[in-house]
Motif scaffolding. Structure first.
Motif, PDB file in Angstrom:
ATOM      1  N   ARG A 105      -3.093   4.317  18.708  1.00 35.29           N
ATOM      2  CA  ARG A 105      -3.405   3.174  17.838  1.00 35.29           C
ATOM      3  C   ARG A 105      -3.088   3.531  16.387  1.00 35.29           C
ATOM      4  O   ARG A 105      -3.336   4.652  15.949  1.00 35.29           O
ATOM      5  CB  ARG A 105      -4.888   2.814  17.956  1.00 35.29           C
ATOM      6  CG  ARG A 105      -5.295   1.596  17.116  1.00 35.29           C
ATOM      7  CD  ARG A 105      -6.769   1.274  17.290  1.00 35.29           C
ATOM      8  NE  ARG A 105      -7.646   2.308  16.777  1.00 35.29           N
ATOM      9  CZ  ARG A 105      -7.985   2.443  15.480  1.00 35.29           C
ATOM     10  NH1 ARG A 105      -7.499   1.620  14.574  1.00 35.29           N
ATOM     11  NH2 ARG A 105      -8.812   3.406  15.110  1.00 35.29           N
ATOM     12  N   ARG A 106      -2.503   2.575  15.668  1.00 32.07           N
ATOM     13  CA  ARG A 106      -2.206   2.823  14.252  1.00 32.07           C
ATOM     14  C   ARG A 106      -3.512   3.002  13.475  1.00 32.07           C
ATOM     15  O   ARG A 106      -4.351   2.090  13.464  1.00 32.07           O
ATOM     16  CB  ARG A 106      -1.428   1.650  13.653  1.00 32.07           C
ATOM     17  CG  ARG A 106       0.011   1.548  14.113  1.00 32.07           C
ATOM     18  CD  ARG A 106       0.636   0.245  13.646  1.00 32.07           C
ATOM     19  NE  ARG A 106       0.743   0.167  12.196  1.00 32.07           N
ATOM     20  CZ  ARG A 106       1.857   0.435  11.503  1.00 32.07           C
ATOM     21  NH1 ARG A 106       2.955   0.837  12.146  1.00 32.07           N
ATOM     22  NH2 ARG A 106       1.897   0.309  10.189  1.00 32.07           N
ATOM     23  N   PRO A 107      -3.706   4.157  12.842  1.00 33.37           N
ATOM     24  CA  PRO A 107      -4.931   4.343  12.063  1.00 33.37           C
ATOM     25  C   PRO A 107      -4.917   3.506  10.796  1.00 33.37           C
ATOM     26  O   PRO A 107      -3.853   3.193  10.240  1.00 33.37           O
ATOM     27  CB  PRO A 107      -4.902   5.839  11.735  1.00 33.37           C
ATOM     28  CG  PRO A 107      -3.460   6.201  11.754  1.00 33.37           C
ATOM     29  CD  PRO A 107      -2.831   5.337  12.816  1.00 33.37           C
ATOM     30  N   VAL A 108      -6.096   3.135  10.359  1.00 32.71           N
ATOM     31  CA  VAL A 108      -6.258   2.429   9.086  1.00 32.71           C
ATOM     32  C   VAL A 108      -6.702   3.452   8.047  1.00 32.71           C
ATOM     33  O   VAL A 108      -7.771   4.071   8.186  1.00 32.71           O
ATOM     34  CB  VAL A 108      -7.288   1.293   9.192  1.00 32.71           C
ATOM     35  CG1 VAL A 108      -7.470   0.608   7.836  1.00 32.71           C
ATOM     36  CG2 VAL A 108      -6.855   0.282  10.249  1.00 32.71           C
ATOM     37  N   VAL A 109      -5.878   3.647   7.049  1.00 36.07           N
ATOM     38  CA  VAL A 109      -6.123   4.666   6.030  1.00 36.07           C
ATOM     39  C   VAL A 109      -6.283   3.983   4.676  1.00 36.07           C
ATOM     40  O   VAL A 109      -5.389   3.249   4.230  1.00 36.07           O
ATOM     41  CB  VAL A 109      -4.969   5.687   5.970  1.00 36.07           C
ATOM     42  CG1 VAL A 109      -5.185   6.688   4.841  1.00 36.07           C
ATOM     43  CG2 VAL A 109      -4.832   6.409   7.314  1.00 36.07           C
ATOM     44  N   ALA A 110      -7.419   4.204   4.027  1.00 38.12           N
ATOM     45  CA  ALA A 110      -7.654   3.669   2.686  1.00 38.12           C
ATOM     46  C   ALA A 110      -7.142   4.679   1.661  1.00 38.12           C
ATOM     47  O   ALA A 110      -7.550   5.836   1.676  1.00 38.12           O
ATOM     48  CB  ALA A 110      -9.140   3.403   2.475  1.00 38.12           C
ATOM     49  N   LEU A 111      -6.231   4.235   0.799  1.00 35.41           N
ATOM     50  CA  LEU A 111      -5.714   5.075  -0.286  1.00 35.41           C
ATOM     51  C   LEU A 111      -6.625   4.841  -1.480  1.00 35.41           C
ATOM     52  O   LEU A 111      -6.476   3.852  -2.204  1.00 35.41           O
ATOM     53  CB  LEU A 111      -4.271   4.700  -0.605  1.00 35.41           C
ATOM     54  CG  LEU A 111      -3.301   4.661   0.591  1.00 35.41           C
ATOM     55  CD1 LEU A 111      -1.915   4.217   0.143  1.00 35.41           C
ATOM     56  CD2 LEU A 111      -3.233   6.024   1.276  1.00 35.41           C
ATOM     57  N   VAL A 112      -7.582   5.736  -1.683  1.00 30.91           N
ATOM     58  CA  VAL A 112      -8.724   5.455  -2.565  1.00 30.91           C
ATOM     59  C   VAL A 112      -8.608   6.185  -3.898  1.00 30.91           C
ATOM     60  O   VAL A 112      -8.615   7.424  -3.949  1.00 30.91           O
ATOM     61  CB  VAL A 112     -10.050   5.840  -1.876  1.00 30.91           C
ATOM     62  CG1 VAL A 112     -11.228   5.401  -2.742  1.00 30.91           C
ATOM     63  CG2 VAL A 112     -10.145   5.205  -0.496  1.00 30.91           C
ATOM     64  N   ASP A 113      -8.526   5.413  -4.961  1.00 34.06           N
ATOM     65  CA  ASP A 113      -8.470   5.960  -6.311  1.00 34.06           C
ATOM     66  C   ASP A 113      -9.794   5.692  -7.023  1.00 34.06           C
ATOM     67  O   ASP A 113     -10.734   5.150  -6.435  1.00 34.06           O
ATOM     68  CB  ASP A 113      -7.295   5.325  -7.064  1.00 34.06           C
ATOM     69  CG  ASP A 113      -6.765   6.202  -8.184  1.00 34.06           C
ATOM     70  OD1 ASP A 113      -7.413   7.204  -8.535  1.00 34.06           O
ATOM     71  OD2 ASP A 113      -5.692   5.879  -8.730  1.00 34.06           O
ATOM     72  N   TRP A 114      -9.865   6.058  -8.286  1.00 29.04           N
ATOM     73  CA  TRP A 114     -11.030   5.795  -9.140  1.00 29.04           C
ATOM     74  C   TRP A 114     -10.793   4.469  -9.866  1.00 29.04           C
ATOM     75  O   TRP A 114      -9.625   4.120 -10.142  1.00 29.04           O
ATOM     76  CB  TRP A 114     -11.211   6.943 -10.127  1.00 29.04           C
ATOM     77  CG  TRP A 114     -12.596   7.069 -10.657  1.00 29.04           C
ATOM     78  CD1 TRP A 114     -13.016   6.848 -11.922  1.00 29.04           C
ATOM     79  CD2 TRP A 114     -13.762   7.487  -9.916  1.00 29.04           C
ATOM     80  NE1 TRP A 114     -14.373   7.092 -12.033  1.00 29.04           N
ATOM     81  CE2 TRP A 114     -14.854   7.483 -10.814  1.00 29.04           C
ATOM     82  CE3 TRP A 114     -13.991   7.844  -8.590  1.00 29.04           C
ATOM     83  CZ2 TRP A 114     -16.146   7.830 -10.437  1.00 29.04           C
ATOM     84  CZ3 TRP A 114     -15.272   8.195  -8.214  1.00 29.04           C
ATOM     85  CH2 TRP A 114     -16.336   8.186  -9.126  1.00 29.04           C
ATOM     86  N   PRO A 115     -11.828   3.696 -10.156  1.00 28.19           N
ATOM     87  CA  PRO A 115     -11.626   2.367 -10.753  1.00 28.19           C
ATOM     88  C   PRO A 115     -10.734   2.369 -11.993  1.00 28.19           C
ATOM     89  O   PRO A 115      -9.852   1.505 -12.125  1.00 28.19           O
ATOM     90  CB  PRO A 115     -13.050   1.912 -11.084  1.00 28.19           C
ATOM     91  CG  PRO A 115     -13.902   2.593 -10.054  1.00 28.19           C
ATOM     92  CD  PRO A 115     -13.253   3.940  -9.833  1.00 28.19           C
ATOM     93  N   GLU A 116     -10.927   3.304 -12.908  1.00 27.46           N
ATOM     94  CA  GLU A 116     -10.135   3.306 -14.143  1.00 27.46           C
ATOM     95  C   GLU A 116      -8.677   3.654 -13.883  1.00 27.46           C
ATOM     96  O   GLU A 116      -7.754   2.980 -14.365  1.00 27.46           O
ATOM     97  CB  GLU A 116     -10.739   4.276 -15.163  1.00 27.46           C
ATOM     98  CG  GLU A 116     -12.051   3.817 -15.785  1.00 27.46           C
ATOM     99  CD  GLU A 116     -13.243   3.989 -14.851  1.00 27.46           C
ATOM    100  OE1 GLU A 116     -14.322   3.437 -15.163  1.00 27.46           O
ATOM    101  OE2 GLU A 116     -13.100   4.682 -13.816  1.00 27.46           O
ATOM    102  N   SER A 117      -8.422   4.708 -13.124  1.00 26.10           N
ATOM    103  CA  SER A 117      -7.044   5.131 -12.885  1.00 26.10           C
ATOM    104  C   SER A 117      -6.310   4.184 -11.945  1.00 26.10           C
ATOM    105  O   SER A 117      -5.078   4.099 -11.971  1.00 26.10           O
ATOM    106  CB  SER A 117      -7.008   6.560 -12.340  1.00 26.10           C
ATOM    107  OG  SER A 117      -7.851   6.700 -11.211  1.00 26.10           O
TER     108      SER A 117
END
Length: 469
Positions: free
Chosen positions: A194-206
């Motif tokens: 199954r295709r994994p769901v990956v969140a590319l998570v940054d910081w709010p400001e950047s």
């Protein structure tokens, strides 16, 4: 042509010199290769069209030596808690300048996750006696992951394509190596088939400025069988022990935010849902939050400091001596290259032209003071301010000039390069752990930090291989 240089001229590798010769003999305009790269929309978004007109080349011997040295340094850094702090990760975190909040976060992450696999990008200068490691960025938030796109675009030009085929030159897809590492490290959270769901998570400001790069990564991940969602930590929600973004359950948090951004309780509260889900095993975290602890400039200083030499084997000490520049914490006393105790400020003032002051926690060249770029009074003042704080002084490595095609017309120019060699685990990606290279080049012979923010341009790398490109 550029102005005469104050450092000795050493030509590029034999392959590089031969490549320039072949371009000249064919009458090929090197700018044609740059135009091929600019036509690639994804790569242009990443580097704003700032490309060098030629790639760089690594011999088999150079590639293998770099990979072996980087792997050894990575191992030593990740073993510092055991070797120097009786296994106390929080103690190492405090020693490199992290706050109590940061120390707590990295300690929890280290205890919760599986083994941290090698994933890093080095900052190297090629000096008179070979490559020297200035920094080893151990994190998933690695800039330059799109570099293979430059290789592919340049290979559409017949001049480079023919040269690569003749000399059996190849390249490594850095992003493919990163993805393979992600699947290996987060295997428990990825369902086979199954295709994994990956969140590319940054910081709010950047995230405000970095979102376009994350969209590039998401597009590239789509072709690699991953559903990727660019976002920041404020977008993540907790639901029944799992994490979601816009109502979609996340399998893996791909971390672009940095430990240095988790300053106080409010920041810690933003990452708490991620950390809590990671501890429960309901989400993978790539890379673990303690990764930057080992890539910290202060950790590198612990390897360099000869007061710690007894913690390393003869082979490890040989690598440290060959590969690392002299690096010391800014403290009242230290040891010099000969191991003699010195007054650090007195020594640093006397050697101002040959030292650079660096904060241990910041990245991207922020807070760095090259001694040769400031007055004597300012240098001493900055050292005094840094005393007993999260700062190191490091020996200046003078990168040797390397010959590139001129930006306009015929002829050549001299550039000073930062080699960003990527590292992965050989057992995951194969070969020797070398995972590609992105080079940044500057025309300034007095450059303190070769960076994109300082006007540098980028190039890809090809290396010798037994197979044609």
């Amino acid at each position: 042509m550029t102005q005469p240089l104050t450092t000795p001229h050493v030509p590029r590798s034999e392959l590089g010199a031969e490549y320039l010769k072949s371009l000249s003999q064919q009458g090929t305009d090197p700018a044609d290769l740059t135009r091929k790269v600019v036509e690639d929309e994804l790569v242009t978004v990443a580097y704003q069209g700032r490309f060098l007109a030629s790639p760089v080349f690594l011999s088999t011997a150079e590639r293998r030596r770099l990979a072996a040295d980087l792997l050894m340094v990575h191992t030593l850094l990740t073993e510092l808690p055991e070797r120097l702090f009786d296994g106390d990760i929080a103690a190492l975190a405090r020693a490199v300048g992290m706050t109590e909040t940061q120390a707590s976060v990295v300690e929890r992450a280290a205890k919760a996750g599986p083994q941290l696999l090698p994933l890093a990008r080095s900052d190297l200068y090629r000096g008179a006696d070979g490559f020297k490691l200035l920094e080893l960025n151990i994190t998933s938030a690695l800039g330059g992951f799109e570099n293979a796109g430059i290789n592919r675009a340049m290979l559409t030009h017949p001049a480079l394509s023919a040269f690569a085929a003749e000399h059996r030159l190849g390249y490594v897809d850095t992003l493919r190596g990163i993805v393979d590492t992600l699947f290996a490290e987060c295997a428990a959270n990825i369902e086979e088939g199954r295709r994994p769901v990956v969140a590319l998570v940054d910081w709010p400001e950047s995230f405000l400025s970095y979102e376009p790069r994350l969209k590039v990564m998401a597009a590239l991940f789509d072709g690699m069988g991953i559903d990727a969602i660019p976002c920041h930590v404020g977008h993540i929600r907790e639901n029944d022990g799992h994490l979601e973004v816009d109502g979609r359950r996340i399998d893996v948090v791909y971390r672009f935010f940095l430990v240095e951004e988790i300053v106080g309780p409010a920041d810690a509260a933003l990452v708490e849902p991620i950390l809590r889900a990671f501890e429960k095993g309901t989400v993978g975290l790539f890379s673990r939050l303690d990764a930057e602890l080992y890539g910290n400039k202060g950790a590198l200083a612990m390897l360099s400091d000869d007061r710690n030499r007894s913690a390393f084997s003869a082979e490890e000490r040989a690598c440290i001596d060959r590969f690392l520049p002299w690096t010391r914490y800014v403290r009242s006393t230290a040891t010099d290259l000969q191991g003699q105790e010195i007054d650090l400020v007195e020594h640093a003032v006397a050697q101002q032209q040959d030292l650079i002051l660096k904060p241990t926690l910041l990245h991207g060249g922020n807070g760095i003071v090259p001694g040769w770029t400031v007055t004597a009074d300012e240098w001493k003042a900055r050292l005094t301010e840094a005393m007993d704080g999260p700062y190191v002084v490091q020996e200046r490595i003078r990168p040797l000039p390397e010959t590139f095609p001129a930006d306009e017309g015929s002829g050549t120019q001299e550039l000073f390069l930062n080699w960003g060699v990527f590292l992965t685990d050989p057992t995951v990606t194969g070969e020797d752990g070398y995972n590609g290279c992105l080079v940044r080049g500057s025309t300034d012979p007095q450059v303190g930090v070769v960076s994109m923010s300082g006007g540098a341009r980028v190039a890809c790398a090809f290396h010798e291989t037994s197979e044609p490109a």
